[in-house]
Design a protein around this motif. Structure first.
Motif, mmCIF file in Angstrom:
data_model
loop_
_atom_site.group_PDB
_atom_site.id
_atom_site.type_symbol
_atom_site.label_atom_id
_atom_site.label_comp_id
_atom_site.label_asym_id
_atom_site.label_seq_id
_atom_site.Cartn_x
_atom_site.Cartn_y
_atom_site.Cartn_z
ATOM 1 N N ALA A 135 -10.100 -15.529 15.468
ATOM 2 C CA ALA A 135 -11.563 -15.517 15.554
ATOM 3 C C ALA A 135 -12.169 -16.745 14.874
ATOM 4 N N GLN A 136 -11.620 -17.109 13.721
ATOM 5 C CA GLN A 136 -12.128 -18.276 12.998
ATOM 6 C C GLN A 136 -11.926 -19.554 13.802
ATOM 7 N N ARG A 137 -10.745 -19.705 14.383
ATOM 8 C CA ARG A 137 -10.451 -20.909 15.152
ATOM 9 C C ARG A 137 -11.293 -20.964 16.435
ATOM 10 N N VAL A 138 -11.474 -19.823 17.089
ATOM 11 C CA VAL A 138 -12.322 -19.788 18.290
ATOM 12 C C VAL A 138 -13.748 -20.189 17.923
ATOM 13 N N SER A 139 -14.224 -19.725 16.788
ATOM 14 C CA SER A 139 -15.560 -20.090 16.329
ATOM 15 C C SER A 139 -15.681 -21.603 16.139
ATOM 16 N N TYR A 140 -14.676 -22.209 15.502
ATOM 17 C CA TYR A 140 -14.695 -23.668 15.326
ATOM 18 C C TYR A 140 -14.702 -24.391 16.670
ATOM 19 N N ILE A 141 -13.854 -23.933 17.585
ATOM 20 C CA ILE A 141 -13.777 -24.565 18.909
ATOM 21 C C ILE A 141 -15.116 -24.447 19.634
ATOM 22 N N CYS A 142 -15.724 -23.272 19.571
ATOM 23 C CA CYS A 142 -17.029 -23.066 20.221
ATOM 24 C C CYS A 142 -18.087 -23.984 19.612
ATOM 25 N N ASN A 143 -18.071 -24.118 18.292
ATOM 26 C CA ASN A 143 -19.039 -24.995 17.638
ATOM 27 C C ASN A 143 -18.819 -26.456 18.019
ATOM 28 N N LEU A 144 -17.553 -26.881 18.101
ATOM 29 C CA LEU A 144 -17.265 -28.255 18.518
ATOM 30 C C LEU A 144 -17.708 -28.499 19.956
ATOM 31 N N GLN A 145 -17.514 -27.515 20.804
ATOM 32 C CA GLN A 145 -17.935 -27.661 22.205
ATOM 33 C C GLN A 145 -19.461 -27.702 22.290
ATOM 34 N N ALA B 117 -21.470 -28.754 20.057
ATOM 35 C CA ALA B 117 -21.935 -30.024 19.492
ATOM 36 C C ALA B 117 -21.556 -31.224 20.364
ATOM 37 N N GLY B 118 -20.844 -30.970 21.461
ATOM 38 C CA GLY B 118 -20.475 -32.052 22.355
ATOM 39 C C GLY B 118 -19.221 -32.799 21.944
ATOM 40 N N LYS B 119 -18.484 -32.280 20.971
ATOM 41 C CA LYS B 119 -17.259 -32.937 20.503
ATOM 42 C C LYS B 119 -16.051 -32.584 21.361
ATOM 43 N N LEU B 120 -16.140 -31.484 22.087
ATOM 44 C CA LEU B 120 -15.094 -31.059 23.022
ATOM 45 C C LEU B 120 -15.747 -30.760 24.364
ATOM 46 N N SER B 121 -15.040 -31.060 25.424
ATOM 47 C CA SER B 121 -15.545 -30.687 26.746
ATOM 48 C C SER B 121 -15.306 -29.187 26.947
ATOM 49 N N PRO B 122 -16.026 -28.564 27.869
ATOM 50 C CA PRO B 122 -15.777 -27.150 28.136
ATOM 51 C C PRO B 122 -14.318 -26.884 28.534
ATOM 52 N N ASP B 123 -13.730 -27.804 29.307
ATOM 53 C CA ASP B 123 -12.332 -27.624 29.715
ATOM 54 C C ASP B 123 -11.384 -27.695 28.523
ATOM 55 N N GLN B 124 -11.626 -28.636 27.606
ATOM 56 C CA GLN B 124 -10.790 -28.740 26.413
ATOM 57 C C GLN B 124 -10.924 -27.481 25.556
ATOM 58 N N ALA B 125 -12.147 -27.005 25.395
ATOM 59 C CA ALA B 125 -12.379 -25.807 24.599
ATOM 60 C C ALA B 125 -11.659 -24.612 25.218
ATOM 61 N N PHE B 126 -11.779 -24.485 26.529
ATOM 62 C CA PHE B 126 -11.112 -23.378 27.215
ATOM 63 C C PHE B 126 -9.608 -23.459 27.030
ATOM 64 N N GLU B 127 -9.034 -24.633 27.192
ATOM 65 C CA GLU B 127 -7.586 -24.796 27.048
ATOM 66 C C GLU B 127 -7.124 -24.451 25.641
ATOM 67 N N GLN B 128 -7.876 -24.883 24.648
ATOM 68 C CA GLN B 128 -7.494 -24.584 23.267
ATOM 69 C C GLN B 128 -7.586 -23.091 22.970
ATOM 70 N N ILE B 129 -8.644 -22.456 23.453
ATOM 71 C CA ILE B 129 -8.796 -21.016 23.230
ATOM 72 C C ILE B 129 -7.720 -20.248 23.984
ATOM 73 N N GLU B 130 -7.423 -20.685 25.188
ATOM 74 C CA GLU B 130 -6.366 -20.029 25.962
ATOM 75 C C GLU B 130 -5.016 -20.154 25.248
ATOM 76 N N SER B 131 -4.749 -21.302 24.669
ATOM 77 C CA SER B 131 -3.503 -21.503 23.921
ATOM 78 C C SER B 131 -3.444 -20.574 22.704
ATOM 79 N N LEU B 132 -4.552 -20.480 21.983
ATOM 80 C CA LEU B 132 -4.610 -19.570 20.830
ATOM 81 C C LEU B 132 -4.393 -18.125 21.271
ATOM 82 N N TRP B 133 -4.973 -17.761 22.417
ATOM 83 C CA TRP B 133 -4.830 -16.406 22.941
ATOM 84 C C TRP B 133 -3.363 -16.094 23.246
ATOM 85 N N HIS B 134 -2.670 -17.045 23.863
ATOM 86 C CA HIS B 134 -1.255 -16.832 24.172
ATOM 87 C C HIS B 134 -0.425 -16.688 22.892
#
Length: 85
Positions: free
Chosen positions: A34-44, A46-63
């Motif tokens: 949950a903490q890491r997903v929150s960071y990824i969402c905040n970075l996305q 703020a424009g620091k990550l693209s939506p695709d990058q954010a999705f890929e990172q969250i999907e990796s964490l989920w797996h």
């Protein structure tokens, strides 16, 4: 000061469920997820990550979380079988 900064950056709620080692491990992993997903969402946001990058990172964490849960379930089943249950 250092501890309060750590607690602010990495909040941790106390576990209140049935106390079993596998439950505690899964809870810790869920909180980290949950903490890491929150960071990824905040970075996305703020424009620091693209939506695709954010999705890929969250999907990796989920797996990773799914693998942990599967391993914990397997270990719990083996423990039950070892005790004749």
């Amino acid at each position: 000061m250092k501890q309060s900064k750590h607690n602010f950056l990495y909040p941790h709620a106390h576990y209140r469920g049935a106390v079993k080692p596998e439950h505690l491990v899964l809870n810790a992993n869920l909180q980290e997820f949950a903490q890491r997903v929150s960071y990824i969402c905040n970075l996305q946001t703020a424009g620091k990550l693209s939506p695709d990058q954010a999705f890929e990172q969250i999907e990796s964490l989920w797996h990773q979380l799914q693998q942990c849960q599967a391993q914990l379930s397997t270990n719990e089943l083996e423990n039950l079988q070892g005790h004749g249950l």
